[in-house]
Structures are given as structure tokens and as C-alpha cells.
Design a protein around this motif. Structure first.
Motif, PDB file in Angstrom:
ATOM      1  N   TYR A  17     -34.691  42.313   3.434  1.00  0.00           N
ATOM      2  CA  TYR A  17     -35.220  41.879   2.143  1.00  0.00           C
ATOM      3  C   TYR A  17     -34.772  40.453   1.832  1.00  0.00           C
ATOM      4  O   TYR A  17     -35.590  39.609   1.438  1.00  0.00           O
ATOM      5  CB  TYR A  17     -34.754  42.834   1.044  1.00  0.00           C
ATOM      6  CG  TYR A  17     -35.146  42.392  -0.348  1.00  0.00           C
ATOM      7  CD1 TYR A  17     -36.487  42.459  -0.764  1.00  0.00           C
ATOM      8  CD2 TYR A  17     -34.204  41.885  -1.232  1.00  0.00           C
ATOM      9  CE1 TYR A  17     -36.850  42.038  -2.031  1.00  0.00           C
ATOM     10  CE2 TYR A  17     -34.568  41.472  -2.505  1.00  0.00           C
ATOM     11  CZ  TYR A  17     -35.887  41.547  -2.893  1.00  0.00           C
ATOM     12  OH  TYR A  17     -36.259  41.120  -4.151  1.00  0.00           O
ATOM     13  N   ASP A  31     -34.050  41.764  -8.680  1.00  0.00           N
ATOM     14  CA  ASP A  31     -34.708  41.356  -7.437  1.00  0.00           C
ATOM     15  C   ASP A  31     -33.761  40.478  -6.624  1.00  0.00           C
ATOM     16  O   ASP A  31     -32.943  39.772  -7.178  1.00  0.00           O
ATOM     17  CB  ASP A  31     -35.983  40.556  -7.755  1.00  0.00           C
ATOM     18  CG  ASP A  31     -37.064  41.469  -8.312  1.00  0.00           C
ATOM     19  OD1 ASP A  31     -36.823  42.679  -8.381  1.00  0.00           O
ATOM     20  OD2 ASP A  31     -38.136  40.971  -8.668  1.00  0.00           O
ATOM     21  N   THR A  86     -39.144  47.789  -9.199  1.00  0.00           N
ATOM     22  CA  THR A  86     -40.453  47.878  -9.853  1.00  0.00           C
ATOM     23  C   THR A  86     -40.310  48.311 -11.301  1.00  0.00           C
ATOM     24  O   THR A  86     -41.032  47.830 -12.189  1.00  0.00           O
ATOM     25  CB  THR A  86     -41.368  48.865  -9.094  1.00  0.00           C
ATOM     26  OG1 THR A  86     -41.550  48.387  -7.761  1.00  0.00           O
ATOM     27  CG2 THR A  86     -42.725  48.972  -9.781  1.00  0.00           C
ATOM     28  N   TYR A 103     -44.507  43.105  -0.829  1.00  0.00           N
ATOM     29  CA  TYR A 103     -43.858  43.232  -2.140  1.00  0.00           C
ATOM     30  C   TYR A 103     -43.522  41.853  -2.717  1.00  0.00           C
ATOM     31  O   TYR A 103     -43.627  41.636  -3.929  1.00  0.00           O
ATOM     32  CB  TYR A 103     -42.591  44.072  -2.009  1.00  0.00           C
ATOM     33  CG  TYR A 103     -41.795  44.173  -3.288  1.00  0.00           C
ATOM     34  CD1 TYR A 103     -42.136  45.096  -4.275  1.00  0.00           C
ATOM     35  CD2 TYR A 103     -40.714  43.326  -3.528  1.00  0.00           C
ATOM     36  CE1 TYR A 103     -41.416  45.169  -5.462  1.00  0.00           C
ATOM     37  CE2 TYR A 103     -39.988  43.402  -4.702  1.00  0.00           C
ATOM     38  CZ  TYR A 103     -40.352  44.324  -5.677  1.00  0.00           C
ATOM     39  OH  TYR A 103     -39.643  44.393  -6.850  1.00  0.00           O
ATOM     40  N   ASP A 124     -34.919  51.043  -3.345  1.00  0.00           N
ATOM     41  CA  ASP A 124     -34.697  49.727  -3.962  1.00  0.00           C
ATOM     42  C   ASP A 124     -35.979  49.195  -4.582  1.00  0.00           C
ATOM     43  O   ASP A 124     -35.968  48.643  -5.688  1.00  0.00           O
ATOM     44  CB  ASP A 124     -34.170  48.737  -2.922  1.00  0.00           C
ATOM     45  CG  ASP A 124     -32.724  49.002  -2.537  1.00  0.00           C
ATOM     46  OD1 ASP A 124     -32.045  49.755  -3.264  1.00  0.00           O
ATOM     47  OD2 ASP A 124     -32.275  48.451  -1.511  1.00  0.00           O
ATOM     48  N   LYS A 125     -37.073  49.351  -3.863  1.00  0.00           N
ATOM     49  CA  LYS A 125     -38.367  48.851  -4.358  1.00  0.00           C
ATOM     50  C   LYS A 125     -38.753  49.563  -5.647  1.00  0.00           C
ATOM     51  O   LYS A 125     -39.212  48.922  -6.608  1.00  0.00           O
ATOM     52  CB  LYS A 125     -39.451  49.054  -3.286  1.00  0.00           C
ATOM     53  CG  LYS A 125     -40.830  48.560  -3.708  1.00  0.00           C
ATOM     54  CD  LYS A 125     -41.809  48.579  -2.539  1.00  0.00           C
ATOM     55  CE  LYS A 125     -42.053  49.951  -2.003  1.00  0.00           C
ATOM     56  NZ  LYS A 125     -43.133  49.986  -0.989  1.00  0.00           N
ATOM     57  N   TRP A 132     -34.902  51.045   1.378  1.00  0.00           N
ATOM     58  CA  TRP A 132     -35.833  50.039   0.871  1.00  0.00           C
ATOM     59  C   TRP A 132     -36.801  50.642  -0.148  1.00  0.00           C
ATOM     60  O   TRP A 132     -37.068  50.050  -1.198  1.00  0.00           O
ATOM     61  CB  TRP A 132     -36.606  49.381   2.010  1.00  0.00           C
ATOM     62  CG  TRP A 132     -37.868  48.702   1.535  1.00  0.00           C
ATOM     63  CD1 TRP A 132     -39.149  48.996   1.888  1.00  0.00           C
ATOM     64  CD2 TRP A 132     -37.966  47.634   0.573  1.00  0.00           C
ATOM     65  NE1 TRP A 132     -40.035  48.189   1.223  1.00  0.00           N
ATOM     66  CE2 TRP A 132     -39.341  47.346   0.408  1.00  0.00           C
ATOM     67  CE3 TRP A 132     -37.037  46.918  -0.158  1.00  0.00           C
ATOM     68  CZ2 TRP A 132     -39.795  46.367  -0.468  1.00  0.00           C
ATOM     69  CZ3 TRP A 132     -37.486  45.928  -1.034  1.00  0.00           C
ATOM     70  CH2 TRP A 132     -38.851  45.659  -1.167  1.00  0.00           C
ATOM     71  N   GLU A 133     -37.327  51.817   0.131  1.00  0.00           N
ATOM     72  CA  GLU A 133     -38.264  52.443  -0.799  1.00  0.00           C
ATOM     73  C   GLU A 133     -37.585  52.731  -2.139  1.00  0.00           C
ATOM     74  O   GLU A 133     -38.196  52.560  -3.203  1.00  0.00           O
ATOM     75  CB  GLU A 133     -38.832  53.740  -0.201  1.00  0.00           C
ATOM     76  CG  GLU A 133     -39.778  53.528   0.982  1.00  0.00           C
ATOM     77  CD  GLU A 133     -41.098  52.888   0.569  1.00  0.00           C
ATOM     78  OE1 GLU A 133     -41.369  52.764  -0.630  1.00  0.00           O
ATOM     79  OE2 GLU A 133     -41.875  52.509   1.480  1.00  0.00           O
ATOM     80  N   ASP A 171     -43.969  45.552   4.733  1.00  0.00           N
ATOM     81  CA  ASP A 171     -43.989  46.078   3.376  1.00  0.00           C
ATOM     82  C   ASP A 171     -43.192  45.176   2.430  1.00  0.00           C
ATOM     83  O   ASP A 171     -43.610  44.933   1.292  1.00  0.00           O
ATOM     84  CB  ASP A 171     -43.408  47.496   3.361  1.00  0.00           C
ATOM     85  CG  ASP A 171     -43.718  48.235   2.069  1.00  0.00           C
ATOM     86  OD1 ASP A 171     -44.893  48.573   1.851  1.00  0.00           O
ATOM     87  OD2 ASP A 171     -42.791  48.458   1.279  1.00  0.00           O
ATOM     88  N   ILE A 172     -42.068  44.666   2.895  1.00  0.00           N
ATOM     89  CA  ILE A 172     -41.259  43.762   2.073  1.00  0.00           C
ATOM     90  C   ILE A 172     -42.016  42.465   1.809  1.00  0.00           C
ATOM     91  O   ILE A 172     -42.013  41.948   0.683  1.00  0.00           O
ATOM     92  CB  ILE A 172     -39.903  43.494   2.746  1.00  0.00           C
ATOM     93  CG1 ILE A 172     -39.067  44.775   2.773  1.00  0.00           C
ATOM     94  CG2 ILE A 172     -39.149  42.378   2.017  1.00  0.00           C
ATOM     95  CD1 ILE A 172     -37.802  44.674   3.613  1.00  0.00           C
TER      96      ILE A 172
END
Length: 221
Positions: free
Chosen positions: A139, A221, A215, A175, A210-211, A207-208, A171-172
Motif C-alpha cells: 500500500y 489513509d 472507506t 483504490y 484496511d480498505k 488489505w481488505e 486492487d490497491i
């Protein structure tokens, strides 16, 4: 009378304990089922990289960091750098962003500096190498590389990494609202697939989470 009361109380307690154990068993069973389904879903994504897709030309490639060993790239990082070198030599990219800070294993150089030294030894001009020196995770690799992307007005990018890492890196980047980005990944010859896919499942799960927290603004962030 007292004995009868105690007997009924003991029966009720056994019944309640039985219900509690049943609920605990059901919760554990559901937890296992959800864990298996989630792991299967992530493995599907991790192993879903398409080797047959065409890698388009791009303004630059971002080489995602990995460990240095005694200030030189580890075998896994050498693989990423050799692939990045091929893409640069073939004209697929015109510059490389090398991203990674101190990895905490005793190296005196940042990952980016170790990568620069390796590529410079292969004859890559240093004006083609842009360094990001702070990142400690995938990230952060992409977060801290974004100002470089914007400063050099790089409108198309290749994410250069191993295949098991491709889905999470992509994916990162999505995002973080990167510009036109393609993941250029390859299969490792030096790493254990089972070990790295297992670690990637854990990293992807983190990661999911954290995302999700970012969000809903519960994590910075």
C-alpha cells in the motif's frame, strides 16, 4: 424437598450448559466454513492472473519492493528487477519507479537504493530510475509513488511484481485512483508457491480490512 429443588436446578444448569456448548459449536463451525470460503475466494483471485494478455507499452513501470539481503536484492527481488530490465530494454516502459524503504533486516540501504544499484550495474542510466524511499508495504509502495507519477506526468503505468502479488497490487492501485495501470507479473522460479500464496491470503485479508476501515474513515489513509 431441598434435594428435589437441587436436582431440578442441576438439570436446568446442564441444559443451559448444553445449549451454550451447542451455540459455541455452531459458531465455530460457521467460522470455519466462512474461513474456507474466504480463503478459496482469495486463492481464486490470487491465481487469476492472465499470462496470455498483451502487456501494453506504458510511460513507466513501478517495481514493487521486496527484501534486500546485505544491501543487495534478494533472489525474489532480483526476479522483479530482471523482468523490469527486460521491459525497459524492449521499450515497453521508458522509466522505472523503484519503491521501498528500509526493510528492518539490518540493511543500510533502502530497498529502492538497492534496486537502483542493481539496475545501474546492468547499465541502466540513472535518469531512467525514479526512487521512492519510504514505503514499508505494498500500500505504501503505491501511495508514496503517486506523487512521483504526478510530478513526471506519467499517464500509463505497469505494476511490476510476481503473479501471486498481482491481484492485491492491482486492487490497491485502483483504490488509490491511479491512471491507466496494467499489472505486468510473472511466475517465480525461486519462491515456494504454497508458502507465498499462504502469506498472500493473510496479506490480502489484512488489505481488505484496511480498505474497509479507510472507506468508512475509521483508519487514516
Amino acid at each position: 424437598m431441598m434435594a428435589e429443588t437441587n436436582k431440578r436446578s442441576s438439570a436446568r444448569k446442564r441444559k443451559q450448559d448444553g445449549k451454550a456448548r451447542l451455540l459455541l459449536f455452531r459458531a465455530a463451525a460457521w467460522f470455519i466454513v466462512i474461513g474456507v470460503v474466504w480463503t478459496g475466494y482469495l486463492l481464486y483471485r490470487i491465481n487469476g492472473y492472465d499470462y496470455n494478455k498483451e502487456i501494453p507499452p506504458a510511460d513507466a513501470g513501478i517495481v514493487l519492493g521486496a527484501a534486500l539481503w546485505d544491501d543487495v536484492p534478494s533472489p525474489a527481488l532480483k526476479e522483479r528487477l530482471d523482468y523490469a530490465y527486460e521491459l525497459l530494454e524492449s521499450g515497453k516502459v521508458h522509466k522505472l519507479i523503484l519503491t521501498g524503504g528500509l526493510d528492518g533486516n539490518g540493511s543500510k540501504l533502502t530497498e529502492a537504493e538497492g534496486m537502483r544499484n542493481y539496475l545501474a550495474a546492468l547499465g541502466v542510466p540513472e535518469d531512467k530510475l525514479l526512487l521512492e524511499l519510504k514505503a514499508r508495504s505494498t500500500y505504501e509502495n503505491l501511495l508514496y509513488s503517486k506523487p512521483i507519477v504526478e510530478a513526471y506526468q506519467l499517464n500509463s503505468l505497469l505494476l511490476i511484481t510476481h503473479d501471486y502479488h498481482a491481484a492485491r497490487a492491482s486492487d490497491i492501485a485502483h483504490y488509490l485512483h491511479y491512471p491507466q495501470t496494467t499489472t505486468a507479473a510473472f511466475h517465480t522460479e525461486v519462491l515456494s508457491p504454497v508458502k507465498n500464496e499462504s502469506r498472500e491470503v493473510l496479506a490480502f485479508t489484512k488489505w481488505e480490512l484496511d480498505k474497509l476501515l479507510m472507506t468508512v474513515h475509521l483508519k487514516a489513509d
